[in-house]
Design a protein around this motif. Structure first.
Motif, short mmCIF file in Angstrom:
data_model
loop_
_atom_site.label_atom_id
_atom_site.label_comp_id
_atom_site.label_asym_id
_atom_site.label_seq_id
_atom_site.Cartn_x
_atom_site.Cartn_y
_atom_site.Cartn_z
N UNK A 152 0.94 -1.27 0.25
CA UNK A 152 0.07 -0.22 -0.08
C UNK A 152 1.23 1.36 -0.02
N UNK A 153 2.29 1.19 0.74
CA UNK A 153 2.79 2.18 1.03
C UNK A 153 3.83 2.36 -0.63
N UNK A 154 4.14 1.56 -1.27
CA UNK A 154 4.84 1.69 -2.38
C UNK A 154 3.74 2.04 -3.46
N UNK A 155 2.09 1.77 -3.64
CA UNK A 155 1.73 2.08 -4.34
C UNK A 155 1.21 4.16 -4.53
N UNK A 156 1.46 4.08 -2.75
CA UNK A 156 1.29 5.38 -2.41
C UNK A 156 2.11 6.62 -2.82
N UNK A 157 3.18 6.09 -2.89
CA UNK A 157 4.67 6.72 -2.84
C UNK A 157 4.62 7.44 -4.18
N UNK A 158 4.28 6.02 -5.59
CA UNK A 158 4.36 6.00 -6.76
C UNK A 158 3.76 7.40 -6.86
N UNK A 159 2.56 7.10 -7.12
CA UNK A 159 1.17 7.82 -7.21
C UNK A 159 1.61 9.68 -6.81
N UNK A 160 1.72 9.74 -5.73
CA UNK A 160 2.00 11.02 -4.74
C UNK A 160 3.58 11.24 -6.15
N UNK A 161 4.45 10.80 -5.62
CA UNK A 161 5.38 11.16 -6.46
C UNK A 161 5.17 11.80 -8.26
N UNK A 162 4.60 11.10 -8.88
CA UNK A 162 4.57 11.30 -9.98
C UNK A 162 3.29 12.01 -10.24
N UNK A 163 2.45 13.36 -9.19
CA UNK A 163 1.09 13.54 -9.35
C UNK A 163 2.52 15.58 -8.74
N UNK A 181 -6.50 12.87 -5.23
CA UNK A 181 -5.59 12.61 -6.19
C UNK A 181 -6.51 12.53 -7.35
N UNK A 182 -7.31 13.06 -7.35
CA UNK A 182 -8.38 13.14 -8.76
C UNK A 182 -8.80 14.23 -8.46
N UNK A 195 0.68 9.41 -16.24
CA UNK A 195 0.08 9.30 -15.05
C UNK A 195 -1.12 8.75 -14.87
N UNK A 196 -2.40 8.87 -15.72
CA UNK A 196 -3.06 7.76 -15.45
C UNK A 196 -3.27 6.52 -15.99
N UNK A 197 -2.14 6.37 -16.86
CA UNK A 197 -2.37 4.44 -16.92
C UNK A 197 -1.55 4.31 -16.26
N UNK A 198 -0.51 5.22 -15.57
CA UNK A 198 0.04 4.30 -14.14
C UNK A 198 -0.94 4.12 -13.09
N UNK A 199 -1.71 5.15 -12.55
CA UNK A 199 -3.18 4.88 -11.90
C UNK A 199 -4.48 4.32 -12.45
N UNK A 200 -4.11 3.45 -13.55
CA UNK A 200 -5.03 2.69 -13.84
C UNK A 200 -4.73 1.49 -13.14
#
Length: 319
Positions: A152-163, A181-182, A195-200
């Motif tokens: 969970x923490x790794x997924x959040x880190x990837x999304x947050x850094x990308x945003x 995030x949305x 980023x949307x692809x990563x989130x998907x």
């Protein structure tokens, strides 16, 4: 138009529920009540699990993790909103927004994984009870819980850094009550397709796949329940499974409708209300549905209350 990195913005402004002035106070009061119930229920569950040796089992170990997770999750989402409402302010710093977004994503992603693994634990306990102590030993339980948190923490880190790498064009108004995030993506004035692809990809891994595992686990559980000769036993088991699945559908259903809808669909107003379901309602229901209805937990709570009451009386007498 002037572009600036998301972290370069001086301050963000929450729109929250200001579009609904008559409902805003009611929503905040309800959120406060749900938050307090969530804290009380989860703190009680964690306390009795630690203090009562009879509850030192894999199921209650996972439930304690879920309770701790729900406290952090609800606090990260609701505390800033309630604070802003009381203090009559609706702003947040970029660093505060990034932290809030990360914790909400991390706790939400971790819960997605943990709920599915808890369903597997129930499947093993009901469908393979003789081998349950061997399969779900202490080491395995710790690995499952730790794996859920790390994933969970790794997924959040990837999304947050990308945003945080996105650029905004002078717009700092977030149409939400939290740094979701949305809602943040709506501020971007650059192409967000990558980023949307990563989130998907992350959404597919953390939403429909865990939910599918839960459904498969409960299908086997229900199949096993049908073999129970006692009508009363079947009724009780079905009631428990139905309650668990209700919470699962609420949590995953609202998240799925938000994170896997087409990008062309603009439903920001609906998203705010749906976010309240998985950020406030399901964390409140989790301890009630999963544990506080159990006879073992009720007995542990009564024992704890009696012990504390007797202890208080003895202390007062000794004085």
């Amino acid at each position: 138009m002037l572009q600036a990195n998301l972290t370069s913005v001086t301050i963000f402004v929450f729109l929250g529920f200001s579009n609904y002035p008559k409902l805003e106070a009611i929503i905040c009061v309800l959120c406060l009540l749900m938050y307090l119930i969530t804290l009380l229920g989860n703190i009680i569950l964690i306390s009795i699990t630690i203090l009562n040796s009879h509850l030192h089992t894999p199921m209650y170990f996972f439930l304690s993790n879920l309770s701790f997770l729900d406290i952090l999750y609800t606090s990260s989402a609701l505390t800033p909103m309630l604070t802003n409402f009381v203090l009559r302010r609706n702003t947040i710093s970029p660093s505060g927004c990034a932290a809030q977004m990360y914790f909400s994503l991390a706790m939400g992603s971790t819960e997605c994984v943990l709920l599915s693994l808890m369903a597997y634990d129930r499947y093993v306990a009901i469908c393979n009870p003789l081998r349950y102590p061997v399969i779900m030993n202490k080491r395995v339980c710790v690995q499952i819980a730790a794996g859920s948190w790390v994933a969970g923490c790794l997924a959040a880190l990837v999304e947050t850094v990308s945003v945080l790498q996105l650029s905004v064009c002078g717009n700092n108004v977030i149409n939400h009550f939290t740094c979701e995030i949305l809602a943040i993506l709506k501020l971007a004035c650059v192409d967000t397709s990558m980023l949307q692809l990563i989130m998907l990809v992350i959404a597919v891994l953390y939403l429909p796949m865990p939910m599918l595992l839960i459904c498969i686990s409960y299908a086997f559980i229900l199949s096993n329940i049908l073999r129970i000769s006692s009508v009363g036993g079947q009724s009780k088991a079905f009631s428990t499974c139905a309650a668990h699945l209700t919470v699962v559908v609420l949590f995953y259903g609202t998240a799925l409708s938000m994170y896997l809808k087409p990008s062309s669909v603009d439903s920001q107003e609906i998203d705010k209300f749906m976010a309240l379901v998985y950020a406030a309602l399901t964390p409140m229901l989790n301890p009630i549905i999963y544990s506080l209805r159990n006879k073992e937990v009720k007995a542990a709570v009564k024992k704890l209350l009696v012990t504390n009451t007797l202890g208080t009386i003895l202390i007062s007498v000794l004085k």
